[in-house]
Enzyme design. Sequence first.
Site, PDB file in Angstrom:
ATOM      1  CB  SER A   1      42.758  36.748  36.875  1.00 10.05           C
ATOM      2  OG  SER A   1      43.660  37.903  36.970  1.00 10.05           O
TER       3      SER A   1
ATOM      4  CE1 TYR B   1      44.692  35.888  42.032  1.00 10.39           C
ATOM      5  CE2 TYR B   1      45.471  37.241  40.146  1.00 10.39           C
ATOM      6  CZ  TYR B   1      44.347  36.818  41.059  1.00 10.39           C
ATOM      7  OH  TYR B   1      43.152  37.043  40.981  1.00 10.39           O
TER       8      TYR B   1
HETATM    9  P1  NAP Z   1      37.661  38.042  48.331  1.00  9.79           P
HETATM   10  O1  NAP Z   1      36.668  39.277  48.518  1.00  9.79           O
HETATM   11  O2  NAP Z   1      38.964  37.743  49.005  1.00  9.79           O
HETATM   12  O3  NAP Z   1      36.938  36.793  48.360  1.00  9.79           O
HETATM   13  C1  NAP Z   1      37.528  35.471  48.508  1.00  9.79           C
HETATM   14  C2  NAP Z   1      36.776  34.457  48.923  1.00  9.79           C
HETATM   15  O4  NAP Z   1      37.267  33.374  48.927  1.00  9.79           O
HETATM   16  C3  NAP Z   1      36.366  34.624  50.531  1.00  9.79           C
HETATM   17  O5  NAP Z   1      35.131  34.531  50.827  1.00  9.79           O
HETATM   18  C4  NAP Z   1      37.406  33.587  51.004  1.00  9.79           C
HETATM   19  O6  NAP Z   1      36.767  33.314  52.322  1.00  9.79           O
HETATM   20  C5  NAP Z   1      37.203  32.413  50.213  1.00  9.79           C
HETATM   21  N1  NAP Z   1      38.305  31.550  50.144  1.00  9.79           N
HETATM   22  C6  NAP Z   1      39.814  31.932  50.024  1.00  9.79           C
HETATM   23  N2  NAP Z   1      40.642  30.744  50.215  1.00  9.79           N
HETATM   24  C7  NAP Z   1      39.622  29.559  50.189  1.00  9.79           C
HETATM   25  C8  NAP Z   1      39.762  28.179  50.428  1.00  9.79           C
HETATM   26  N3  NAP Z   1      40.864  27.737  50.153  1.00  9.79           N
HETATM   27  N4  NAP Z   1      38.685  27.580  50.468  1.00  9.79           N
HETATM   28  C9  NAP Z   1      37.384  28.095  50.697  1.00  9.79           C
HETATM   29  N5  NAP Z   1      37.145  29.319  50.261  1.00  9.79           N
HETATM   30  C10 NAP Z   1      38.303  30.201  50.238  1.00  9.79           C
HETATM   31  O7  NAP Z   1      38.208  37.994  46.946  1.00  9.79           O
HETATM   32  P2  NAP Z   1      37.412  38.384  45.550  1.00  9.79           P
HETATM   33  O8  NAP Z   1      37.941  39.675  45.032  1.00  9.79           O
HETATM   34  O9  NAP Z   1      35.898  38.517  45.604  1.00  9.79           O
HETATM   35  O10 NAP Z   1      37.844  37.431  44.438  1.00  9.79           O
HETATM   36  C11 NAP Z   1      37.340  36.289  44.147  1.00  9.79           C
HETATM   37  C12 NAP Z   1      38.000  35.593  43.028  1.00  9.79           C
HETATM   38  O11 NAP Z   1      37.984  36.648  41.878  1.00  9.79           O
HETATM   39  C13 NAP Z   1      39.626  35.093  43.137  1.00  9.79           C
HETATM   40  O12 NAP Z   1      39.532  34.007  42.515  1.00  9.79           O
HETATM   41  C14 NAP Z   1      40.193  36.326  42.617  1.00  9.79           C
HETATM   42  O13 NAP Z   1      41.360  35.803  41.947  1.00  9.79           O
HETATM   43  C15 NAP Z   1      39.188  36.744  41.278  1.00  9.79           C
HETATM   44  N6  NAP Z   1      39.328  38.072  40.957  1.00  9.79           N
HETATM   45  C16 NAP Z   1      39.424  39.005  41.567  1.00  9.79           C
HETATM   46  C17 NAP Z   1      39.457  40.162  40.957  1.00  9.79           C
HETATM   47  C18 NAP Z   1      39.291  41.564  41.762  1.00  9.79           C
HETATM   48  O14 NAP Z   1      39.419  42.404  41.068  1.00  9.79           O
HETATM   49  N7  NAP Z   1      38.776  41.653  43.003  1.00  9.79           N
HETATM   50  C19 NAP Z   1      39.779  40.305  39.730  1.00  9.79           C
HETATM   51  C20 NAP Z   1      39.799  39.280  38.961  1.00  9.79           C
HETATM   52  C21 NAP Z   1      39.815  37.929  39.404  1.00  9.79           C
HETATM   53  P3  NAP Z   1      37.733  32.712  53.675  1.00  9.79           P
HETATM   54  O15 NAP Z   1      39.079  33.457  53.812  1.00  9.79           O
HETATM   55  O16 NAP Z   1      36.991  32.352  54.719  1.00  9.79           O
HETATM   56  O17 NAP Z   1      37.875  31.172  53.055  1.00  9.79           O
HETATM   57  C1  GCO Z   2      46.791  42.462  41.443  1.00  6.23           C
HETATM   58  C2  GCO Z   2      45.444  41.920  41.435  1.00  6.23           C
HETATM   59  C3  GCO Z   2      45.194  41.248  40.132  1.00  6.23           C
HETATM   60  C4  GCO Z   2      43.668  41.030  40.351  1.00  6.23           C
HETATM   61  C5  GCO Z   2      42.746  40.471  39.339  1.00  6.23           C
HETATM   62  C6  GCO Z   2      43.117  41.131  38.008  1.00  6.23           C
HETATM   63  O1  GCO Z   2      47.550  42.241  42.396  1.00  6.23           O
HETATM   64  O2  GCO Z   2      47.253  43.007  40.556  1.00  6.23           O
HETATM   65  O3  GCO Z   2      45.500  41.018  42.360  1.00  6.23           O
HETATM   66  O4  GCO Z   2      45.801  40.385  39.766  1.00  6.23           O
HETATM   67  O5  GCO Z   2      43.327  40.516  41.613  1.00  6.23           O
HETATM   68  O6  GCO Z   2      42.943  39.237  39.221  1.00  6.23           O
HETATM   69  O7  GCO Z   2      42.026  40.616  36.876  1.00  6.23           O
END
Ligand code: NAP
Ligand code: GCO
Length: 267
Positions: free
Chosen positions: A148, A161
């Site tokens: 992240s 986080y």
């Molecule tokens: P999302 O749409 O909320 O998807 C998260 C997925 O993880 C869901 O399918 C959820 O399904 C599953 N999950 C959560 N807790 C779990 C657990 N304990 N066991 C198994 N599955 C679990 O989130 P996303 O934005 O795609 O994020 C995915 C990853 O990218 C995360 O690690 C997040 O920190 C990272 N990330 C996101 C962003 C962003 O901008 N979106 C940026 C940087 C990093 P269930 O709830 O059914 O379990």
């Molecule tokens: C926030 C977000 C971020 C993103 C992402 C950024 O509240 O600012 O949750 O932390 O999820 O991980 O890379």
Amino acid sequence: MHDFTERFSLEGKLAWVTGGASGIGFGICRALSAAGAKAVFNCRDPKRLDAALNEFAALGIDAAGYICDVSDEAAVAALVKRVEAEHGLIDILVNNAGINIRVPMCDMDAEDFRRVIDVDLIAPFICAKAVIPSMIRKGHGKIINICSMMSELGRETLAAYAAAKGGLKMLTRNICAEYGEHNIQCNGLGPGYIETPFLAPLRQPLPDGSPNAFDRFIVSKTPAGRWGTTADLMGPAVFLASDASNFVNGHILYVDGGILAYIGEQP
Ligand code: NAP
Ligand code: GCO
């Protein structure tokens, strides 16, 4: 030299994407499948699992989905055993499942802090531990940890986080240090701000339809001038999963439209 583009192919590989039922994980399953891999994924919610299986089927992707909470070590061990029996040994693990609880640190219960650390940091350790022995036996393996901006930066309300994602960066380097000699590459993929349900609350438009202040803040902090999409992560994910990155190890590849390179707009 034979065609180097063959090194990007994932033909014959088995990839496990945690939390692959939605958002970034779903996009990564699509990308790895398009490059030739068989994708398996897990999540906790059966409705989400069914919806994802239907969406994959509609896209012509033969993904396999399982219910499993990645923070439960016994459940993860059982899942890996089942996947190995049904599909073979896992070549590629993507530690993607993640949660966030946004609360000012002094208002945050230790229990909530632990929940975030459990899913975002301890679960990647549990899942990696579950696949590394068979990767060693196979003689190769790829582990991609979804990091992240908060692996590098802080922001109000993100103490747990940021602690988890900073820790995940170091877990990535340590897996590289400890298992690199077995031809296992462990790298991080660090998305910037990506349009997924995870961040929908932060993108919520104002009642008149205009962007809210946080949305404008992110766009102004991103040299690319926009939020990222899951499609922006597909090429980098395939690269890190493929033989094209066999000498890339312990690296965090930030896919952030330039956020980490930028101090912010001058006054
Ligand atoms: P999302 O749409 O909320 O998807 C998260 C997925 O993880 C869901 O399918 C959820 O399904 C599953 N999950 C959560 N807790 C779990 C657990 N304990 N066991 C198994 N599955 C679990 O989130 P996303 O934005 O795609 O994020 C995915 C990853 O990218 C995360 O690690 C997040 O920190 C990272 N990330 C996101 C962003 C962003 O901008 N979106 C940026 C940087 C990093 P269930 O709830 O059914 O379990
Ligand atoms: C926030 C977000 C971020 C993103 C992402 C950024 O509240 O600012 O949750 O932390 O999820 O991980 O890379």
